[in-house]
Design a protein around this motif. Structure first.
Motif, short mmCIF file in Angstrom:
data_model
loop_
_atom_site.label_atom_id
_atom_site.label_comp_id
_atom_site.label_asym_id
_atom_site.label_seq_id
_atom_site.Cartn_x
_atom_site.Cartn_y
_atom_site.Cartn_z
N UNK B 172 0.84 -1.20 0.00
CA UNK B 172 0.00 0.00 0.00
C UNK B 172 0.88 1.25 0.00
N UNK B 186 4.04 -2.16 3.62
CA UNK B 186 3.06 -3.20 3.92
C UNK B 186 2.19 -2.72 5.08
N UNK B 187 0.90 -2.90 4.95
CA UNK B 187 0.01 -2.48 6.02
C UNK B 187 -1.25 -3.30 6.02
N UNK B 188 -2.04 -3.15 7.07
CA UNK B 188 -3.26 -3.94 7.16
C UNK B 188 -4.24 -3.58 6.05
N UNK B 189 -4.47 -2.29 5.88
CA UNK B 189 -5.43 -1.84 4.89
C UNK B 189 -5.08 -0.42 4.49
N UNK B 190 -5.14 -0.11 3.22
CA UNK B 190 -4.78 1.23 2.80
C UNK B 190 -4.99 1.45 1.32
N UNK B 202 -2.82 -6.05 3.84
CA UNK B 202 -2.80 -7.46 4.23
C UNK B 202 -4.19 -8.06 4.39
#
Lengths: 536, 341
Positions: B172, B186-190, B202
């Motif tokens: 992201x 890298x991230x959970x949501x974006x 992720x």
């Protein structure tokens, strides 16, 4: 040491994760982009709609480019980029004037020079364009907004040609692109149409993204086929190519896509009971199937043998095999499609009533001596594969020996260009189909041309001597501008076609379209257009 | 060891050369004409011929080969005949989904299959063993698309737990650099790095990749579990295992430290082959789940006779196969001290 690095790495990683989570949340909450997600019938591989006749590229062309003239729902040419036109009393001079507010996507104004160059490039690739070029004495700029087309003799299809709705469509391009070789693809996509192609977001084979052209000024009239106001009600249109039909259906049902251009007909019943899905035939002209014999190789070099094919074919058998559901097909003996202005059943008695005994006798009269007929079967295209199998069985029923050669469509397109004898790897029959927009006029319908090896389409029918030949009648049609007289010529042309049999029409069908019922304003047209559609 | 690795890497050069020549000749001798595909169904024969000429497809074959080989030596895989995009860019767009799918699939398969295989060997002849073997037979026998459609139908359409199709990157945009360019992380949501729209990270990645990985992974679970079981069972009959038991070691230590380690050479081999097969064998899964990966790119290119893409992909696949084989061979030296190169 290692643990220190690891701790540091983890700290950075966690910060990035948290930061991104926050960013993601805020971005998601402020974005309210209206996106129309479409599953097109094919993957967009080529971007230049003049370079290729592929329908998917034609559809892309309508997104990005605009036309001077466009066909309305009554198949009448209407001004689109034009304010209007004037025709001199002798019918030889057409003066075209561009309307105000036309801009290329790069911001430059559309000029008459751009249009002249675009018409010239298109006329090098398109059949109707070439015909128009044959009749054109000159094209010249009057000023930035108007230009003049002078004919060397009257030609009745000037407006119909420039308003041609299907491939190749005379799309307008900036002069720097329109001056390029028509046999090479343009390197950049700059049009003046209602959408802008997002080159950076394009993933060939997967996704095409179009952004709303905020500078586009639509016409004031309501949209009708390719004519009228192209009002865009979404910010973005995404074409998501999904190769698997069942996956596309599931994606539509789950709301992951909004519009499925060409659902497999056998999957339609699975969606019909779903209130969230609308199934509709949006192409009223339909599609026509062609059984194309090779006019160079025996026995189909003899008209009797080709007429045998007409007696042999029973359209209903084909349509049941390839389409199935009766509401999506109809038998139709008209070479220029049923339901069009040139619809007629003249000369079609042989096709309307199957007569295998007569077909067998005619095949023998045509010189058939039991040799093996080569039928090319593109197994990767279900409709054509089905039609090939039906023809193979029917040929066996009239006593012919048939070798069905299975291949992919790409191989077929290469093999069909071979003019060799059967012994050297030539062929006798293949099947294809064409949309109504491409066959409803004697000039646009390339299958009916009798231009022999030099000018006719693959299969090379040859009937060009005299005014009553296929080519003579096509020429007469193109020189006529009175619709009633054009219809009379087309009727004679069809009667002649049933004698020469350039191809056998194995039926007319109507491809349904499926879309989320929440969409409003889906246009009825032979080409799927994505303006006028609202997301609710 | 180092000399061996260098020798193996050097040995890939003639292999790749042979692959390049073979692929080039095979493609150009196969019927089919990209010019005819480009021109479309309604183009005249003269138009097709003219396009063939502009694409250089009617030049002598050896000239075409040397032109392509010359570009290849400069690291240029050429340009797609159809889209006019550089092949390297097209492959670059597709490599992440395929690598991601292959990686998650193999992780899922190994994490499930190795314990199952060990368990089956340990409990040989019991209902546990028989259940694992039935599962293995099913995993082999049921086609991927049946498993895939069944999962989509239940888990996506009816339960709405997973999306039906598509791929979302785990990468992201995490910020903007001083030059204005997006910083990728890298991230959970974006925000997705390509579209600039929300929906990557992720969480979306795992939601989109879970079903394809399971559907594709089941056949590898079956394969690896069977090999693991057979291999561990064979080791369990060895004298040193009896000795280990006699020394009073716990069954768990015997199984993990002595049996599994000594049985690992064939297991690692099959995992290596599995990874190599995965990269080229993801076509059905990519099609059913609409993942824009290398498998679909390969099939599309073959159907349209897009020679530069096919040639580039096959060279890359060949290189990956050679590399994985090398890594597997090297791993043997760590797993079995008797093996030395």
């Amino acid at each position: 040491m290692i643990s220190k690095h690891l701790q540091s790495f983890m700290r950075i990683g966690m910060s990035a994760l948290l930061a991104s989570a926050v960013l993601g949340f805020s971005a998601g909450s402020v974005m309210a982009e209206k996106v129309l997600r479409v599953a097109p019938h094919a993957d967009l591989k080529n971007l230049d709609p003049i370079w290729t006749t592929a329908y998917i590229t034609r559809n892309h062309g309508y997104m990005v480019y605009d036309t001077l003239i466009a066909m309305d729902g009554d198949l009448n040419p209407q001004p689109q980029m034009l304010e209007g036109w004037d025709v001199s009393d002798d019918g030889l001079t057409y003066t075209f004037t561009l309307r105000d507010g036309l801009k290329w996507h790069d911001g430059a104004p559309v000029t008459s020079v751009d249009c002249i160059a675009s018409i010239m490039r298109w006329s090098k690739r398109d059949g109707m364009g070439q015909k128009l070029a044959d009749f054109t004495k000159s094209m010249s700029r009057i000023d930035d907004k108007s230009f003049k087309l002078v004919l060397n003799k009257p030609y009745g299809l000037v407006l119909a040609s420039l308003g041609k709705i299907s491939s190749n469509v005379p799309f307008m391009m900036p002069v720097r692109l329109a001056m390029m070789d028509a046999f090479e693809a343009v390197p950049e996509i700059v049009g003046s149409g209602p959408f802008v192609f997002d080159k950076d977001a394009w993933v060939p084979g997967a996704k095409v993204v179009y952004r709303k052209n905020t500078a586009y000024v639509p016409r004031s009239e309501p949209a009708s086929y390719a004519a009228g106001g192209k009002r865009v009600h979404v910010d973005t249109v995404e074409w998501i190519y999904i190769p698997d039909a069942a996956t596309t259906m599931n994606a539509l049902v789950a709301g992951e896509i909004d519009f499925w251009e060409s659902p497999a007909v056998d999957l339609v019943p699975s969606m019909e009971g779903n209130a969230d899905i609308t199934i509709k035939v949006i192409d009223p002209l339909g599609t026509q199937g062609w059984l194309r014999p090779n006019h160079l190789n025996p026995p189909f070099d003899n008209p009797k043998a080709r007429q045998a094919l007409t007696h042999m074919v029973n359209q209903e058998d084909y349509l049941r095999a390839i389409i199935g559901d009766e509401k999506f097909w109809s038998t139709c003996p008209a070479y220029f499609m049923c339901g069009t202005p040139l619809d007629t059943d003249i000369g079609s008695e042989a096709l309307v009533k199957q007569d295998l005994a007569k077909a067998k006798a005619l095949l023998k009269e045509g010189g058939y001596n039991g040799e093996t007929l080569i039928l090319m079967d593109p197994t990767d295209i279900p409709v054509l594969h089905g039609a090939s199998l039906v023809t193979a069985q029917m040929l066996r029923d009239i006593g012919a020996k048939v070798e069905v050669q299975a291949m992919d469509w790409s191989t077929l397109t290469s093999r069909r260009a071979e003019k060799k004898s059967i012994a050297d790897g030539g062929w006798n029959i293949f099947h294809t189909y064409s949309t109504g927009a491409d066959v409803s006029s004697p000039i646009a319908n390339i299958g009916i041309s009798g231009g022999c090896e030099e000018k006719a389409w693959f299969g090379w029918p040859c009937d060009r001597d005299g005014p009553d030949s296929l080519e003579g009648l096509r020429d007469a049609f193109s020189e006529e501008s009175d619709p009633a007289k054009q219809k009379a010529i087309a009727t004679k042309l069809q009667a002649r076609a049933y004698e020469v049999v350039p191809y056998v029409n194995y039926g007319q069908w109507f491809q349904p379209t499926a879309y989320r019922s929440s969409l409003k304003g889906v246009l009825i047209s032979p080409v799927p257009f994505f303006w006028n559609i609202e997301l609710n | 060891m180092f000399g061996y690795v260098i020798r193996r890497i050097l040995a890939t050069i003639p292999v790749m050369g042979v692959v390049a020549i073979f692929v080039f000749l095979l493609l150009h001798l196969t019927p089919g004409d990209p010019a005819a595909v480009i021109a479309g169904d309604y183009a005249s024969p003269a138009d097709v011929e003219r396009i063939r000429e502009t694409l250089g497809l009617n030049r002598p074959l050896h000239i075409q080969f040397f032109t392509w080989a010359g570009q290849l030596f400069q690291g240029d895989l050429g340009v797609s005949i159809f889209s006019k995009q550089p092949v390297i860019k097209l492959i670059g767009q597709r490599i992440e989904p395929t690598l991601a799918l292959a990686t998650t699939t193999i992780i899922f398969a190994v994490l499930l299959a190795v314990p199952l295989g060990v368990l089956a060997a340990w409990k040989s002849g019991t209902w546990i063993d028989r259940s694992v073997m039935v599962f293995a037979v099913l995993g082999f026998s049921v086609p991927i698309f049946i498993i895939a459609y069944s999962m989509i139908w239940t888990l996506s359409i009816h339960l709405h737990w997973f999306p039906v199709q598509g791929y979302k990157s785990f990468l992201i945009q995490t910020g903007t650099g001083i030059d204005g360019a997006a910083i990728i992380g890298i991230g959970f949501e974006g925000i997705c790095r390509d579209s600039g729209r929300a929906g990557c990270g992720l969480v979306p990645f795992f939601r989109h990749i879970a079903l394809p990985s399971i559907a594709l992974g089941l056949v590898y679970v079956a394969l690896i579990a069977r090999i693991t079981r057979a291999s561990v069972m064979e080791v369990l009959t060895e004298d040193y295992i009896r000795t280990a038991h006699a020394k009073g070691l716990s069954p768990r230590v015997v199984l993990i430290r002595h049996a599994l380690k000594n049985a690992s050479v064939p297991i690692v081999t099959i995992i290596g082959i599995g990874i190599a097969l995965l990269l080229g064998g993801v076509v059905v899964t990519e099609s059913v789940f609409n993942i824009p990966g290398l498998g679909r790119l390969t099939v599309d290119a073959i159907l349209h006779r897009d020679y530069p893409i096919i040639q580039g992909l096959i060279l890359i696949f060949a290189g990956v196969y050679v590399l994985i084989n090398l890594l597997v061979d090297i791993s043997y030296t760590f797993l079995d001290p008797r093996i030395r190169y």
